[in-house]
Design a protein around this motif. Structure first.
Motif, PDB file in Angstrom:
ATOM      1  N   VAL A  33      -6.085  -6.700  -8.215  1.00 22.40           N
ATOM      2  CA  VAL A  33      -5.020  -5.870  -8.804  1.00 22.40           C
ATOM      3  C   VAL A  33      -4.106  -6.729  -9.674  1.00 22.40           C
ATOM      4  CG1 VAL A  33      -2.902  -4.592  -8.243  1.00 22.40           C
ATOM      5  CG2 VAL A  33      -5.025  -4.090  -7.017  1.00 22.40           C
ATOM      6  N   GLN A  91       4.759  -5.637  -8.235  1.00 19.05           N
ATOM      7  CA  GLN A  91       3.804  -6.722  -8.479  1.00 19.05           C
ATOM      8  C   GLN A  91       4.287  -8.042  -7.872  1.00 19.05           C
ATOM      9  OE1 GLN A  91       4.697  -4.613 -10.921  1.00 19.05           O
ATOM     10  NE2 GLN A  91       2.866  -3.919 -12.026  1.00 19.05           N
ATOM     11  N   ALA A  93       2.329   1.849  -3.428  1.00 15.62           N
ATOM     12  CA  ALA A  93       1.384   1.562  -4.515  1.00 15.62           C
ATOM     13  C   ALA A  93       1.514   2.609  -5.624  1.00 15.62           C
ATOM     14  CB  ALA A  93      -0.035   1.547  -3.980  1.00 15.62           C
ATOM     15  N   THR A 146      -5.249   2.148  -5.588  1.00 16.85           N
ATOM     16  CA  THR A 146      -4.610   0.899  -5.156  1.00 16.85           C
ATOM     17  C   THR A 146      -4.081   1.035  -3.730  1.00 16.85           C
ATOM     18  OG1 THR A 146      -3.952   0.587  -7.459  1.00 16.85           O
ATOM     19  CG2 THR A 146      -2.902  -0.824  -5.832  1.00 16.85           C
ATOM     20  N   ARG A 147      -3.505   2.199  -3.445  1.00 18.70           N
ATOM     21  CA  ARG A 147      -2.976   2.435  -2.098  1.00 18.70           C
ATOM     22  C   ARG A 147      -4.074   2.270  -1.046  1.00 18.70           C
ATOM     23  NH1 ARG A 147      -0.474   8.305  -0.394  1.00 18.70           N
ATOM     24  NH2 ARG A 147       0.121   7.780   1.741  1.00 18.70           N
ATOM     25  N   SER A 160       0.847  -1.194   0.000  1.00 17.76           N
ATOM     26  CA  SER A 160       0.000   0.000   0.000  1.00 17.76           C
ATOM     27  C   SER A 160       0.883   1.244   0.000  1.00 17.76           C
ATOM     28  CB  SER A 160      -0.914   0.009   1.233  1.00 17.76           C
ATOM     29  OG  SER A 160      -1.541   1.271   1.397  1.00 17.76           O
TER      30      SER A 160
END
Lengths: 252, 252
Positions: free
Chosen positions: A153, A105, A47, A52-53, A44
Motif C-alpha cells: 500500500v 499513511q 482505511a 485496503t481495509r 484497517s
C-alpha cells in the motif's frame, strides 16, 4: 515507561546467554507483535477503501498467527501470555508519544517501520541463543513478510505521489530514529536480552574473524564491550531499515 | 450509507430463495465480521491492562478466522473478498454515527451487541438457504463464541459495579435498537436477502404448523407478507439479544 522489574529467569549479569534469554526474547517478540497488531488493525479501521481495509485486517491477523507461535515458546517455559509480555508492557509508550502520525499513511508507515525494527532486533538477538535451544523461537522470528500488504500500500501511494513520497521518507527517518533509540534502554533494563546481544555479536565476530575495530571481540570488557555491541547492533538494524525503505521506494 | 448497487446474482424478486442468496449472505456475514474485527481490535488497542489487551486481540483474530471461512464460500462462487463485501460497504455507517460510545466499556458492548445481532441475523437467514446448498456457509454462521472474551470482560465489570451495570444495560438497549433498525433497510436494498428471510420464515411456519397469526404463512402476499417476515425476524433477534445480555448479567 512502566517497566515491571526484570525479565523472568535472568541472572542479573550481561555476559554470556543467560537461561532466561529464550523466555525474555519470546516475551519481547510477542509484545512487539501485539503492538504491531494494534497499529495495523487501527489502520484497517480507518482505511480509505474496502480493499485496503480487508488487506490490513488480514495482515493484522497474520501478525497474531506469528504471536501465537512466539507465545507457545513462552508457554513451553511455563509462562502464560501475560507473564511473558508483562516485563515489556509500556516499553513502547515513549516511542508512541514521540511519533504521533499526521496522516493515515504516516500511521501505516509507523507500523511498518516500528514492527520492522522490532522484528529485526528479535532476529539479531535470536542469533545469540544457545544453539541447542529455541529452534521454534528462531523459526518464528526468522519469518519475514516481504510482500506485507502494508508495504505494498505504501509503495503504491509513494509511487503515485512524489510529494507524499518525500514526506513519508522524512517521517520514516523520524520513526526509525525513535525506534532505534529504544534499543539501548531495552538492553539496559533486560540483562537477559543484553546477554543475547553480546553472544550474537561474538558469534558474528567469530564468523568474520575480527570485529570492525580489527580486534577480537572477546578481548574487550565492560562498558567498552557494551558500546561495541550496541554500535554493531545499530549498524545491523539501520542497514535492514534502509533495505525496507528501498522496497517501498522511499529514501531511508 | 453507500450502497453500491444490488447484490451479485440476485433476480430482483423477493420471493423464494434466489440463486444469489448464498453469495449475498456470505458477503453480508463477512462484512459484519470485518466490522466486528475493527470494534474488538480497537478496544484491544486502548484496553486498560495487558491481559485484556491480549484477550481482545485474540478474539479479533478469531473473528478473522471465521471471516476467512465465509470468504471461502464467496470464493467458491467466483467472488473475491472485496466483490463479496462491496454491496454492504457503508451499510453500518448510520449505526456507527448513532452509537458513539461514551466509555471503553460502552465501546466494547457496542461490539458485542452489534456483532451478536449481525451473527444472529445471518444464522436466521441461512435457514432460508436451499437445503442442497451452502453447508459450509451454514457451518460458518452457526458457530457461536459463548465464552467470547469480550462478553467475559463485560460480565465481570458489570458484576463489580452496579452503577456501570445500569449504564451498560441502558446503552445495550440503545445499541440493539439501532442495530435492529438496520434490518428492514438491509432487506429492502437486497432482494436476495429478503428472499432468504421469507424462505426462513416459511420454514419456521411449516415446522410450527402456522405462524403467529394462526394462518398458514404461504397464504399471505405482498406488503402483508413482508411485514410478517420482518415482525418474525425482529422477535427472533430480540429474543437472542435478551439471552446475550442475560449471559453478561445485564438487563436487556
Amino acid at each position: 515507561m512502566s517497566e515491571q522489574g526484570g525479565t523472568p529467569g535472568t541472572d542479573g549479569t550481561t555476559t554470556g546467554a543467560p537461561g532466561g534469554g529464550t523466555a525474555a526474547l519470546a516475551g519481547l517478540a510477542a509484545y512487539t507483535e501485539l503492538a504491531a497488531f494494534g497499529l495495523l488493525a487501527s489502520r484497517s479501521v480507518d482505511a480509505p477503501d474496502l480493499v485496503t481495509r480487508q488487506a490490513l485486517a488480514a495482515a493484522a491477523g497474520g501478525v497474531l498467527d506469528r504471536q501465537r507461535r512466539l507465545l507457545a515458546v513462552a508457554a513451553d517455559r511455563g509462562l502464560d501470555a501475560a507473564e511473558a509480555m508483562a516485563p515489556f508492557d509500556g516499553v513502547l509508550a515513549d516511542f508512541d508519544a514521540r511519533t504521533t502520525p499526521g496522516s493515515w499513511q504516516e500511521g501505516l508507515l509507523k507500523g511498518v517501520v516500528g514492527h520492522g525494527v522490532a522484528q529485526d532486533l528479535c532476529r539479531e538477538l535470536a542469533v545469540g541463543l544457545p544453539s541447542d535451544e529455541a529452534d521454534a523461537l528462531r523459526a518464528a522470528v526468522r519469518q519475514e513478510d516481504a510482500d506485507d500488504p502494508a508495504t505494498t500500500v505504501l509503495a503504491e501511494a509513494a509511487a503515485a505521489d512524489g510529494v507524499l513520497a518525500s514526506r513519508l521518507a522524512l517521517w520514516g527517518r523520524r520513526v526509525v530514529g525513535e525506534a532505534l533509540g529504544l534499543v539501548p534502554t531495552l538492553l539496559a533494563a533486560h540483562p537477559a536480552l543484553a546477554g543475547l546481544a553480546e553472544a550474537a555479536r561474538s558469534r558474528a565476530a567469530a564468523d568474520g574473524g575480527t570485529d570492525r575495530a580489527g580486534e577480537p571481540a572477546g578481548r574487550r570488557a565492560g562498558a567498552d564491550r557494551s558500546a561495541d555491541v550496541q554500535a554493531w547492533l545499530m549498524a545491523r538494524l539501520t542497514a535492514q531499515h534502509t533495505r525496507r525503505m528501498d522496497r517501498m521506494r522511499l529514501a531511508a
